[in-house]
Design a protein around this motif. Structure first.
Motif, PDB file in Angstrom:
ATOM      1  N   SER A 128       0.779  -1.236   0.000  1.00  0.00           N
ATOM      2  CA  SER A 128       0.000   0.000   0.000  1.00  0.00           C
ATOM      3  C   SER A 128       0.812   1.288   0.000  1.00  0.00           C
ATOM      4  CB  SER A 128      -0.966  -0.021   1.192  1.00  0.00           C
ATOM      5  OG  SER A 128      -1.689   1.182   1.260  1.00  0.00           O
ATOM      6  N   PRO A 129       1.850   1.432   0.837  1.00  0.00           N
ATOM      7  CA  PRO A 129       2.566   2.712   0.860  1.00  0.00           C
ATOM      8  C   PRO A 129       3.231   3.079  -0.460  1.00  0.00           C
ATOM      9  CG  PRO A 129       3.108   1.384   2.790  1.00  0.00           C
ATOM     10  CD  PRO A 129       2.354   0.494   1.848  1.00  0.00           C
ATOM     11  N   TYR A 130       3.471   2.092  -1.312  1.00  0.00           N
ATOM     12  CA  TYR A 130       4.195   2.340  -2.552  1.00  0.00           C
ATOM     13  C   TYR A 130       3.277   2.552  -3.753  1.00  0.00           C
ATOM     14  CZ  TYR A 130       7.678   0.546   0.612  1.00  0.00           C
ATOM     15  OH  TYR A 130       8.473   0.355   1.725  1.00  0.00           O
ATOM     16  N   LEU A 131       1.966   2.472  -3.535  1.00  0.00           N
ATOM     17  CA  LEU A 131       1.009   2.816  -4.577  1.00  0.00           C
ATOM     18  C   LEU A 131       0.639   4.291  -4.453  1.00  0.00           C
ATOM     19  CD1 LEU A 131      -1.429  -0.250  -4.474  1.00  0.00           C
ATOM     20  CD2 LEU A 131       0.408   0.194  -6.109  1.00  0.00           C
ATOM     21  N   PRO A 132       0.269   4.941  -5.553  1.00  0.00           N
ATOM     22  CA  PRO A 132      -0.096   6.370  -5.446  1.00  0.00           C
ATOM     23  C   PRO A 132      -1.281   6.606  -4.515  1.00  0.00           C
ATOM     24  CG  PRO A 132      -0.638   5.479  -7.630  1.00  0.00           C
ATOM     25  CD  PRO A 132       0.216   4.467  -6.943  1.00  0.00           C
ATOM     26  N   THR A 133      -2.228   5.675  -4.506  1.00  0.00           N
ATOM     27  CA  THR A 133      -3.372   5.822  -3.594  1.00  0.00           C
ATOM     28  C   THR A 133      -2.949   5.670  -2.139  1.00  0.00           C
ATOM     29  OG1 THR A 133      -3.808   3.527  -4.233  1.00  0.00           O
ATOM     30  CG2 THR A 133      -5.292   5.213  -5.109  1.00  0.00           C
ATOM     31  N   GLY A 134      -2.025   4.741  -1.878  1.00  0.00           N
ATOM     32  CA  GLY A 134      -1.547   4.543  -0.516  1.00  0.00           C
ATOM     33  C   GLY A 134      -0.771   5.745  -0.003  1.00  0.00           C
ATOM     34  N   GLY A 135       0.105   6.302  -0.845  1.00  0.00           N
ATOM     35  CA  GLY A 135       0.848   7.488  -0.451  1.00  0.00           C
ATOM     36  C   GLY A 135      -0.068   8.670  -0.212  1.00  0.00           C
ATOM     37  N   ALA A 136      -1.076   8.829  -1.082  1.00  0.00           N
ATOM     38  CA  ALA A 136      -2.023   9.940  -0.941  1.00  0.00           C
ATOM     39  C   ALA A 136      -2.843   9.788   0.335  1.00  0.00           C
ATOM     40  CB  ALA A 136      -2.936  10.000  -2.158  1.00  0.00           C
ATOM     41  N   ALA A 137      -3.313   8.573   0.609  1.00  0.00           N
ATOM     42  CA  ALA A 137      -4.125   8.345   1.807  1.00  0.00           C
ATOM     43  C   ALA A 137      -3.324   8.604   3.072  1.00  0.00           C
ATOM     44  CB  ALA A 137      -4.661   6.915   1.810  1.00  0.00           C
ATOM     45  N   ARG A 138      -2.073   8.139   3.109  1.00  0.00           N
ATOM     46  CA  ARG A 138      -1.256   8.339   4.304  1.00  0.00           C
ATOM     47  C   ARG A 138      -0.967   9.816   4.546  1.00  0.00           C
ATOM     48  NH1 ARG A 138      -1.091   3.432   3.060  1.00  0.00           N
ATOM     49  NH2 ARG A 138      -0.376   1.784   4.456  1.00  0.00           N
ATOM     50  N   LEU A 139      -0.807  10.560   3.486  1.00  0.00           N
ATOM     51  CA  LEU A 139      -0.594  11.997   3.626  1.00  0.00           C
ATOM     52  C   LEU A 139      -1.846  12.663   4.190  1.00  0.00           C
ATOM     53  CD1 LEU A 139       1.800  13.841   3.091  1.00  0.00           C
ATOM     54  CD2 LEU A 139       0.875  14.292   0.805  1.00  0.00           C
ATOM     55  N   MET A 140      -3.017  12.234   3.719  1.00  0.00           N
ATOM     56  CA  MET A 140      -4.270  12.776   4.226  1.00  0.00           C
ATOM     57  C   MET A 140      -4.497  12.363   5.685  1.00  0.00           C
ATOM     58  SD  MET A 140      -5.867  14.666   1.963  1.00  0.00           S
ATOM     59  CE  MET A 140      -7.625  14.641   2.335  1.00  0.00           C
ATOM     60  N   TRP A 141      -4.209  11.097   6.023  1.00  0.00           N
ATOM     61  CA  TRP A 141      -4.376  10.644   7.403  1.00  0.00           C
ATOM     62  C   TRP A 141      -3.497  11.453   8.362  1.00  0.00           C
ATOM     63  CZ3 TRP A 141      -3.645   4.788   5.937  1.00  0.00           C
ATOM     64  CH2 TRP A 141      -4.815   4.316   5.313  1.00  0.00           C
ATOM     65  N   ALA A 142      -2.260  11.690   7.943  1.00  0.00           N
ATOM     66  CA  ALA A 142      -1.352  12.450   8.797  1.00  0.00           C
ATOM     67  C   ALA A 142      -1.806  13.901   8.945  1.00  0.00           C
ATOM     68  CB  ALA A 142       0.064  12.405   8.214  1.00  0.00           C
ATOM     69  N   THR A 143      -2.527  14.407   7.946  1.00  0.00           N
ATOM     70  CA  THR A 143      -2.993  15.796   7.988  1.00  0.00           C
ATOM     71  C   THR A 143      -4.126  15.991   8.983  1.00  0.00           C
ATOM     72  OG1 THR A 143      -2.355  16.142   5.678  1.00  0.00           O
ATOM     73  CG2 THR A 143      -3.952  17.679   6.594  1.00  0.00           C
ATOM     74  N   VAL A 144      -5.031  15.023   9.068  1.00  0.00           N
ATOM     75  CA  VAL A 144      -6.248  15.221   9.874  1.00  0.00           C
ATOM     76  C   VAL A 144      -6.223  14.514  11.222  1.00  0.00           C
ATOM     77  CG1 VAL A 144      -7.611  15.508   7.781  1.00  0.00           C
ATOM     78  CG2 VAL A 144      -7.463  13.248   8.844  1.00  0.00           C
ATOM     79  N   GLY A 145      -5.205  13.693  11.482  1.00  0.00           N
ATOM     80  CA  GLY A 145      -5.184  12.945  12.737  1.00  0.00           C
ATOM     81  C   GLY A 145      -3.776  12.721  13.235  1.00  0.00           C
ATOM     82  N   ASP A 146      -3.640  11.740  14.123  1.00  0.00           N
ATOM     83  CA  ASP A 146      -2.350  11.433  14.744  1.00  0.00           C
ATOM     84  C   ASP A 146      -1.577  10.360  13.992  1.00  0.00           C
ATOM     85  OD1 ASP A 146      -2.800  13.264  16.780  1.00  0.00           O
ATOM     86  OD2 ASP A 146      -3.915  11.794  17.991  1.00  0.00           O
ATOM     87  N   PHE A 147      -2.017  10.026  12.802  1.00  0.00           N
ATOM     88  CA  PHE A 147      -1.298   9.026  12.007  1.00  0.00           C
ATOM     89  C   PHE A 147       0.104   9.559  11.702  1.00  0.00           C
ATOM     90  CE2 PHE A 147      -0.099   6.667   8.212  1.00  0.00           C
ATOM     91  CZ  PHE A 147      -0.518   5.390   8.527  1.00  0.00           C
ATOM     92  N   PRO A 148       1.157   8.751  11.943  1.00  0.00           N
ATOM     93  CA  PRO A 148       2.525   9.250  11.734  1.00  0.00           C
ATOM     94  C   PRO A 148       2.815   9.537  10.263  1.00  0.00           C
ATOM     95  CG  PRO A 148       2.539   6.898  12.212  1.00  0.00           C
ATOM     96  CD  PRO A 148       1.135   7.365  12.466  1.00  0.00           C
ATOM     97  N   PHE A 149       3.541  10.609  10.026  1.00  0.00           N
ATOM     98  CA  PHE A 149       3.933  10.956   8.662  1.00  0.00           C
ATOM     99  C   PHE A 149       4.835   9.870   8.106  1.00  0.00           C
ATOM    100  CE2 PHE A 149       7.093  12.993   5.847  1.00  0.00           C
ATOM    101  CZ  PHE A 149       6.253  13.390   4.826  1.00  0.00           C
ATOM    102  N   ASP A 150       4.500   9.345   6.926  1.00  0.00           N
ATOM    103  CA  ASP A 150       5.246   8.256   6.293  1.00  0.00           C
ATOM    104  C   ASP A 150       6.093   8.841   5.169  1.00  0.00           C
ATOM    105  OD1 ASP A 150       6.132   5.990   4.896  1.00  0.00           O
ATOM    106  OD2 ASP A 150       4.334   4.848   5.419  1.00  0.00           O
ATOM    107  N   LEU A 151       7.374   9.057   5.466  1.00  0.00           N
ATOM    108  CA  LEU A 151       8.262   9.671   4.475  1.00  0.00           C
ATOM    109  C   LEU A 151       8.412   8.788   3.245  1.00  0.00           C
ATOM    110  CD1 LEU A 151      10.228  11.909   3.643  1.00  0.00           C
ATOM    111  CD2 LEU A 151      12.035  10.686   4.900  1.00  0.00           C
ATOM    112  N   GLY A 152       8.546   7.480   3.451  1.00  0.00           N
ATOM    113  CA  GLY A 152       8.716   6.574   2.316  1.00  0.00           C
ATOM    114  C   GLY A 152       7.531   6.612   1.373  1.00  0.00           C
TER     115      GLY A 152
END
Length: 246
Positions: free
Chosen positions: A193-217
């Motif tokens: 998931s983190p390496y798909l464009p949807t996974g990267g986009a979702a993780r960026l959004m999660w980190a923006t609105v909550g306590d989800f850790p920012f995923d640099l990779g």
């Protein structure tokens, strides 16, 4: 340039809104997913409802741009009007910018029902600062999906573009973790998931609105996808131009 781009954008928006089902269709899947999967299962949990809402927003961004540009561009290429416009002295830039403006409007149309459903039927919540930041991030994550749609639209004929868009959107949504809560994807999907464009986009959004850790990779992978898709879109456009006007 600005006036011409706005004129092209208005023309393309009118074309879409003359077929109401096209407008309804762009908003249907994200809204239906909210009502089917988010409201009944995590609607009462503020944290998971917020994460699920931005997942559906990411889903809407991907879905709308994939079909708006992938199918829309291929349809335009099949019309006699398109090659005529591309030979005009103004060049391709105004029409291209107009298409971007029309696509952004359709993306907003698809996002509004998601936000309204979240506000009315779930406990999703975020601060004003987080909401404004999420709007900016949403615009940023739309770029790779716009480029993906353009690459499909300029590379493939209409029927093939429709099939490719249909084949891509659900695996990208599931593989990117948009249909599961953060950390809830099956093992292989969680790894991919983190390496798909949807996974990267979702993780960026999660980190923006909550306590989800920012995923640099995942963010680096998303930037890589953006660069690669930009190259594919340019290559597809030049190939199409060379084949039709060379």
């Amino acid at each position: 340039m600005t006036s011409l781009a706005l004129t092209h954008g208005r023309f393309q928006i009118l074309e879409v809104f003359r077929i109401p089902i096209a407008v309804v269709g762009s908003a249907f899947w994200p809204a239906a997913s909210m009502l089917a999967f988010v409201v009944p299962f995590v609607g009462d949990d503020p944290v998971y409802a917020t994460y699920a809402t931005v997942s559906m927003i990411t889903f809407a961004v991907m879905n709308t741009n994939l079909f708006q540009y992938g199918v829309g561009v291929s349809e335009d290429r099949a019309q006699p009007w398109d090659p005529y416009v591309r030979t005009l002295p103004a060049g391709a830039a105004p029409r291209f910018l107009g298409r971007i403006l029309a696509g952004l409007l359709m993306m907003v149309v698809s996002l509004v029902p998601v936000v309204v459903i979240a506000a009315l039927f779930t406990e999703a919540t975020m601060s004003t600062a987080a909401f404004l930041t999420a709007v900016v991030v949403c615009a940023a994550i739309s770029v790779p999906f716009i480029l993906m749609g353009l690459a499909i639209g300029y590379a493939l004929p209409q029927k093939a573009a429709l099939v490719v868009a249909q084949v891509l959107f659900l695996p990208l949504a599931f593989g990117g973790g948009l249909l599961t809560p953060p950390g809830g994807a099956p093992g292989f999907i969680a790894w991919l998931s983190p390496y798909l464009p949807t996974g990267g986009a979702a993780r960026l959004m999660w980190a923006t609105v909550g306590d989800f850790p920012f995923d640099l990779g995942a963010t680096v992978a998303l930037v890589g996808w953006t660069v690669a898709l930009a190259g594919l879109a340019v290559l597809a456009y030049r190939r199409d131009e060379g084949r039709r006007f060379g």
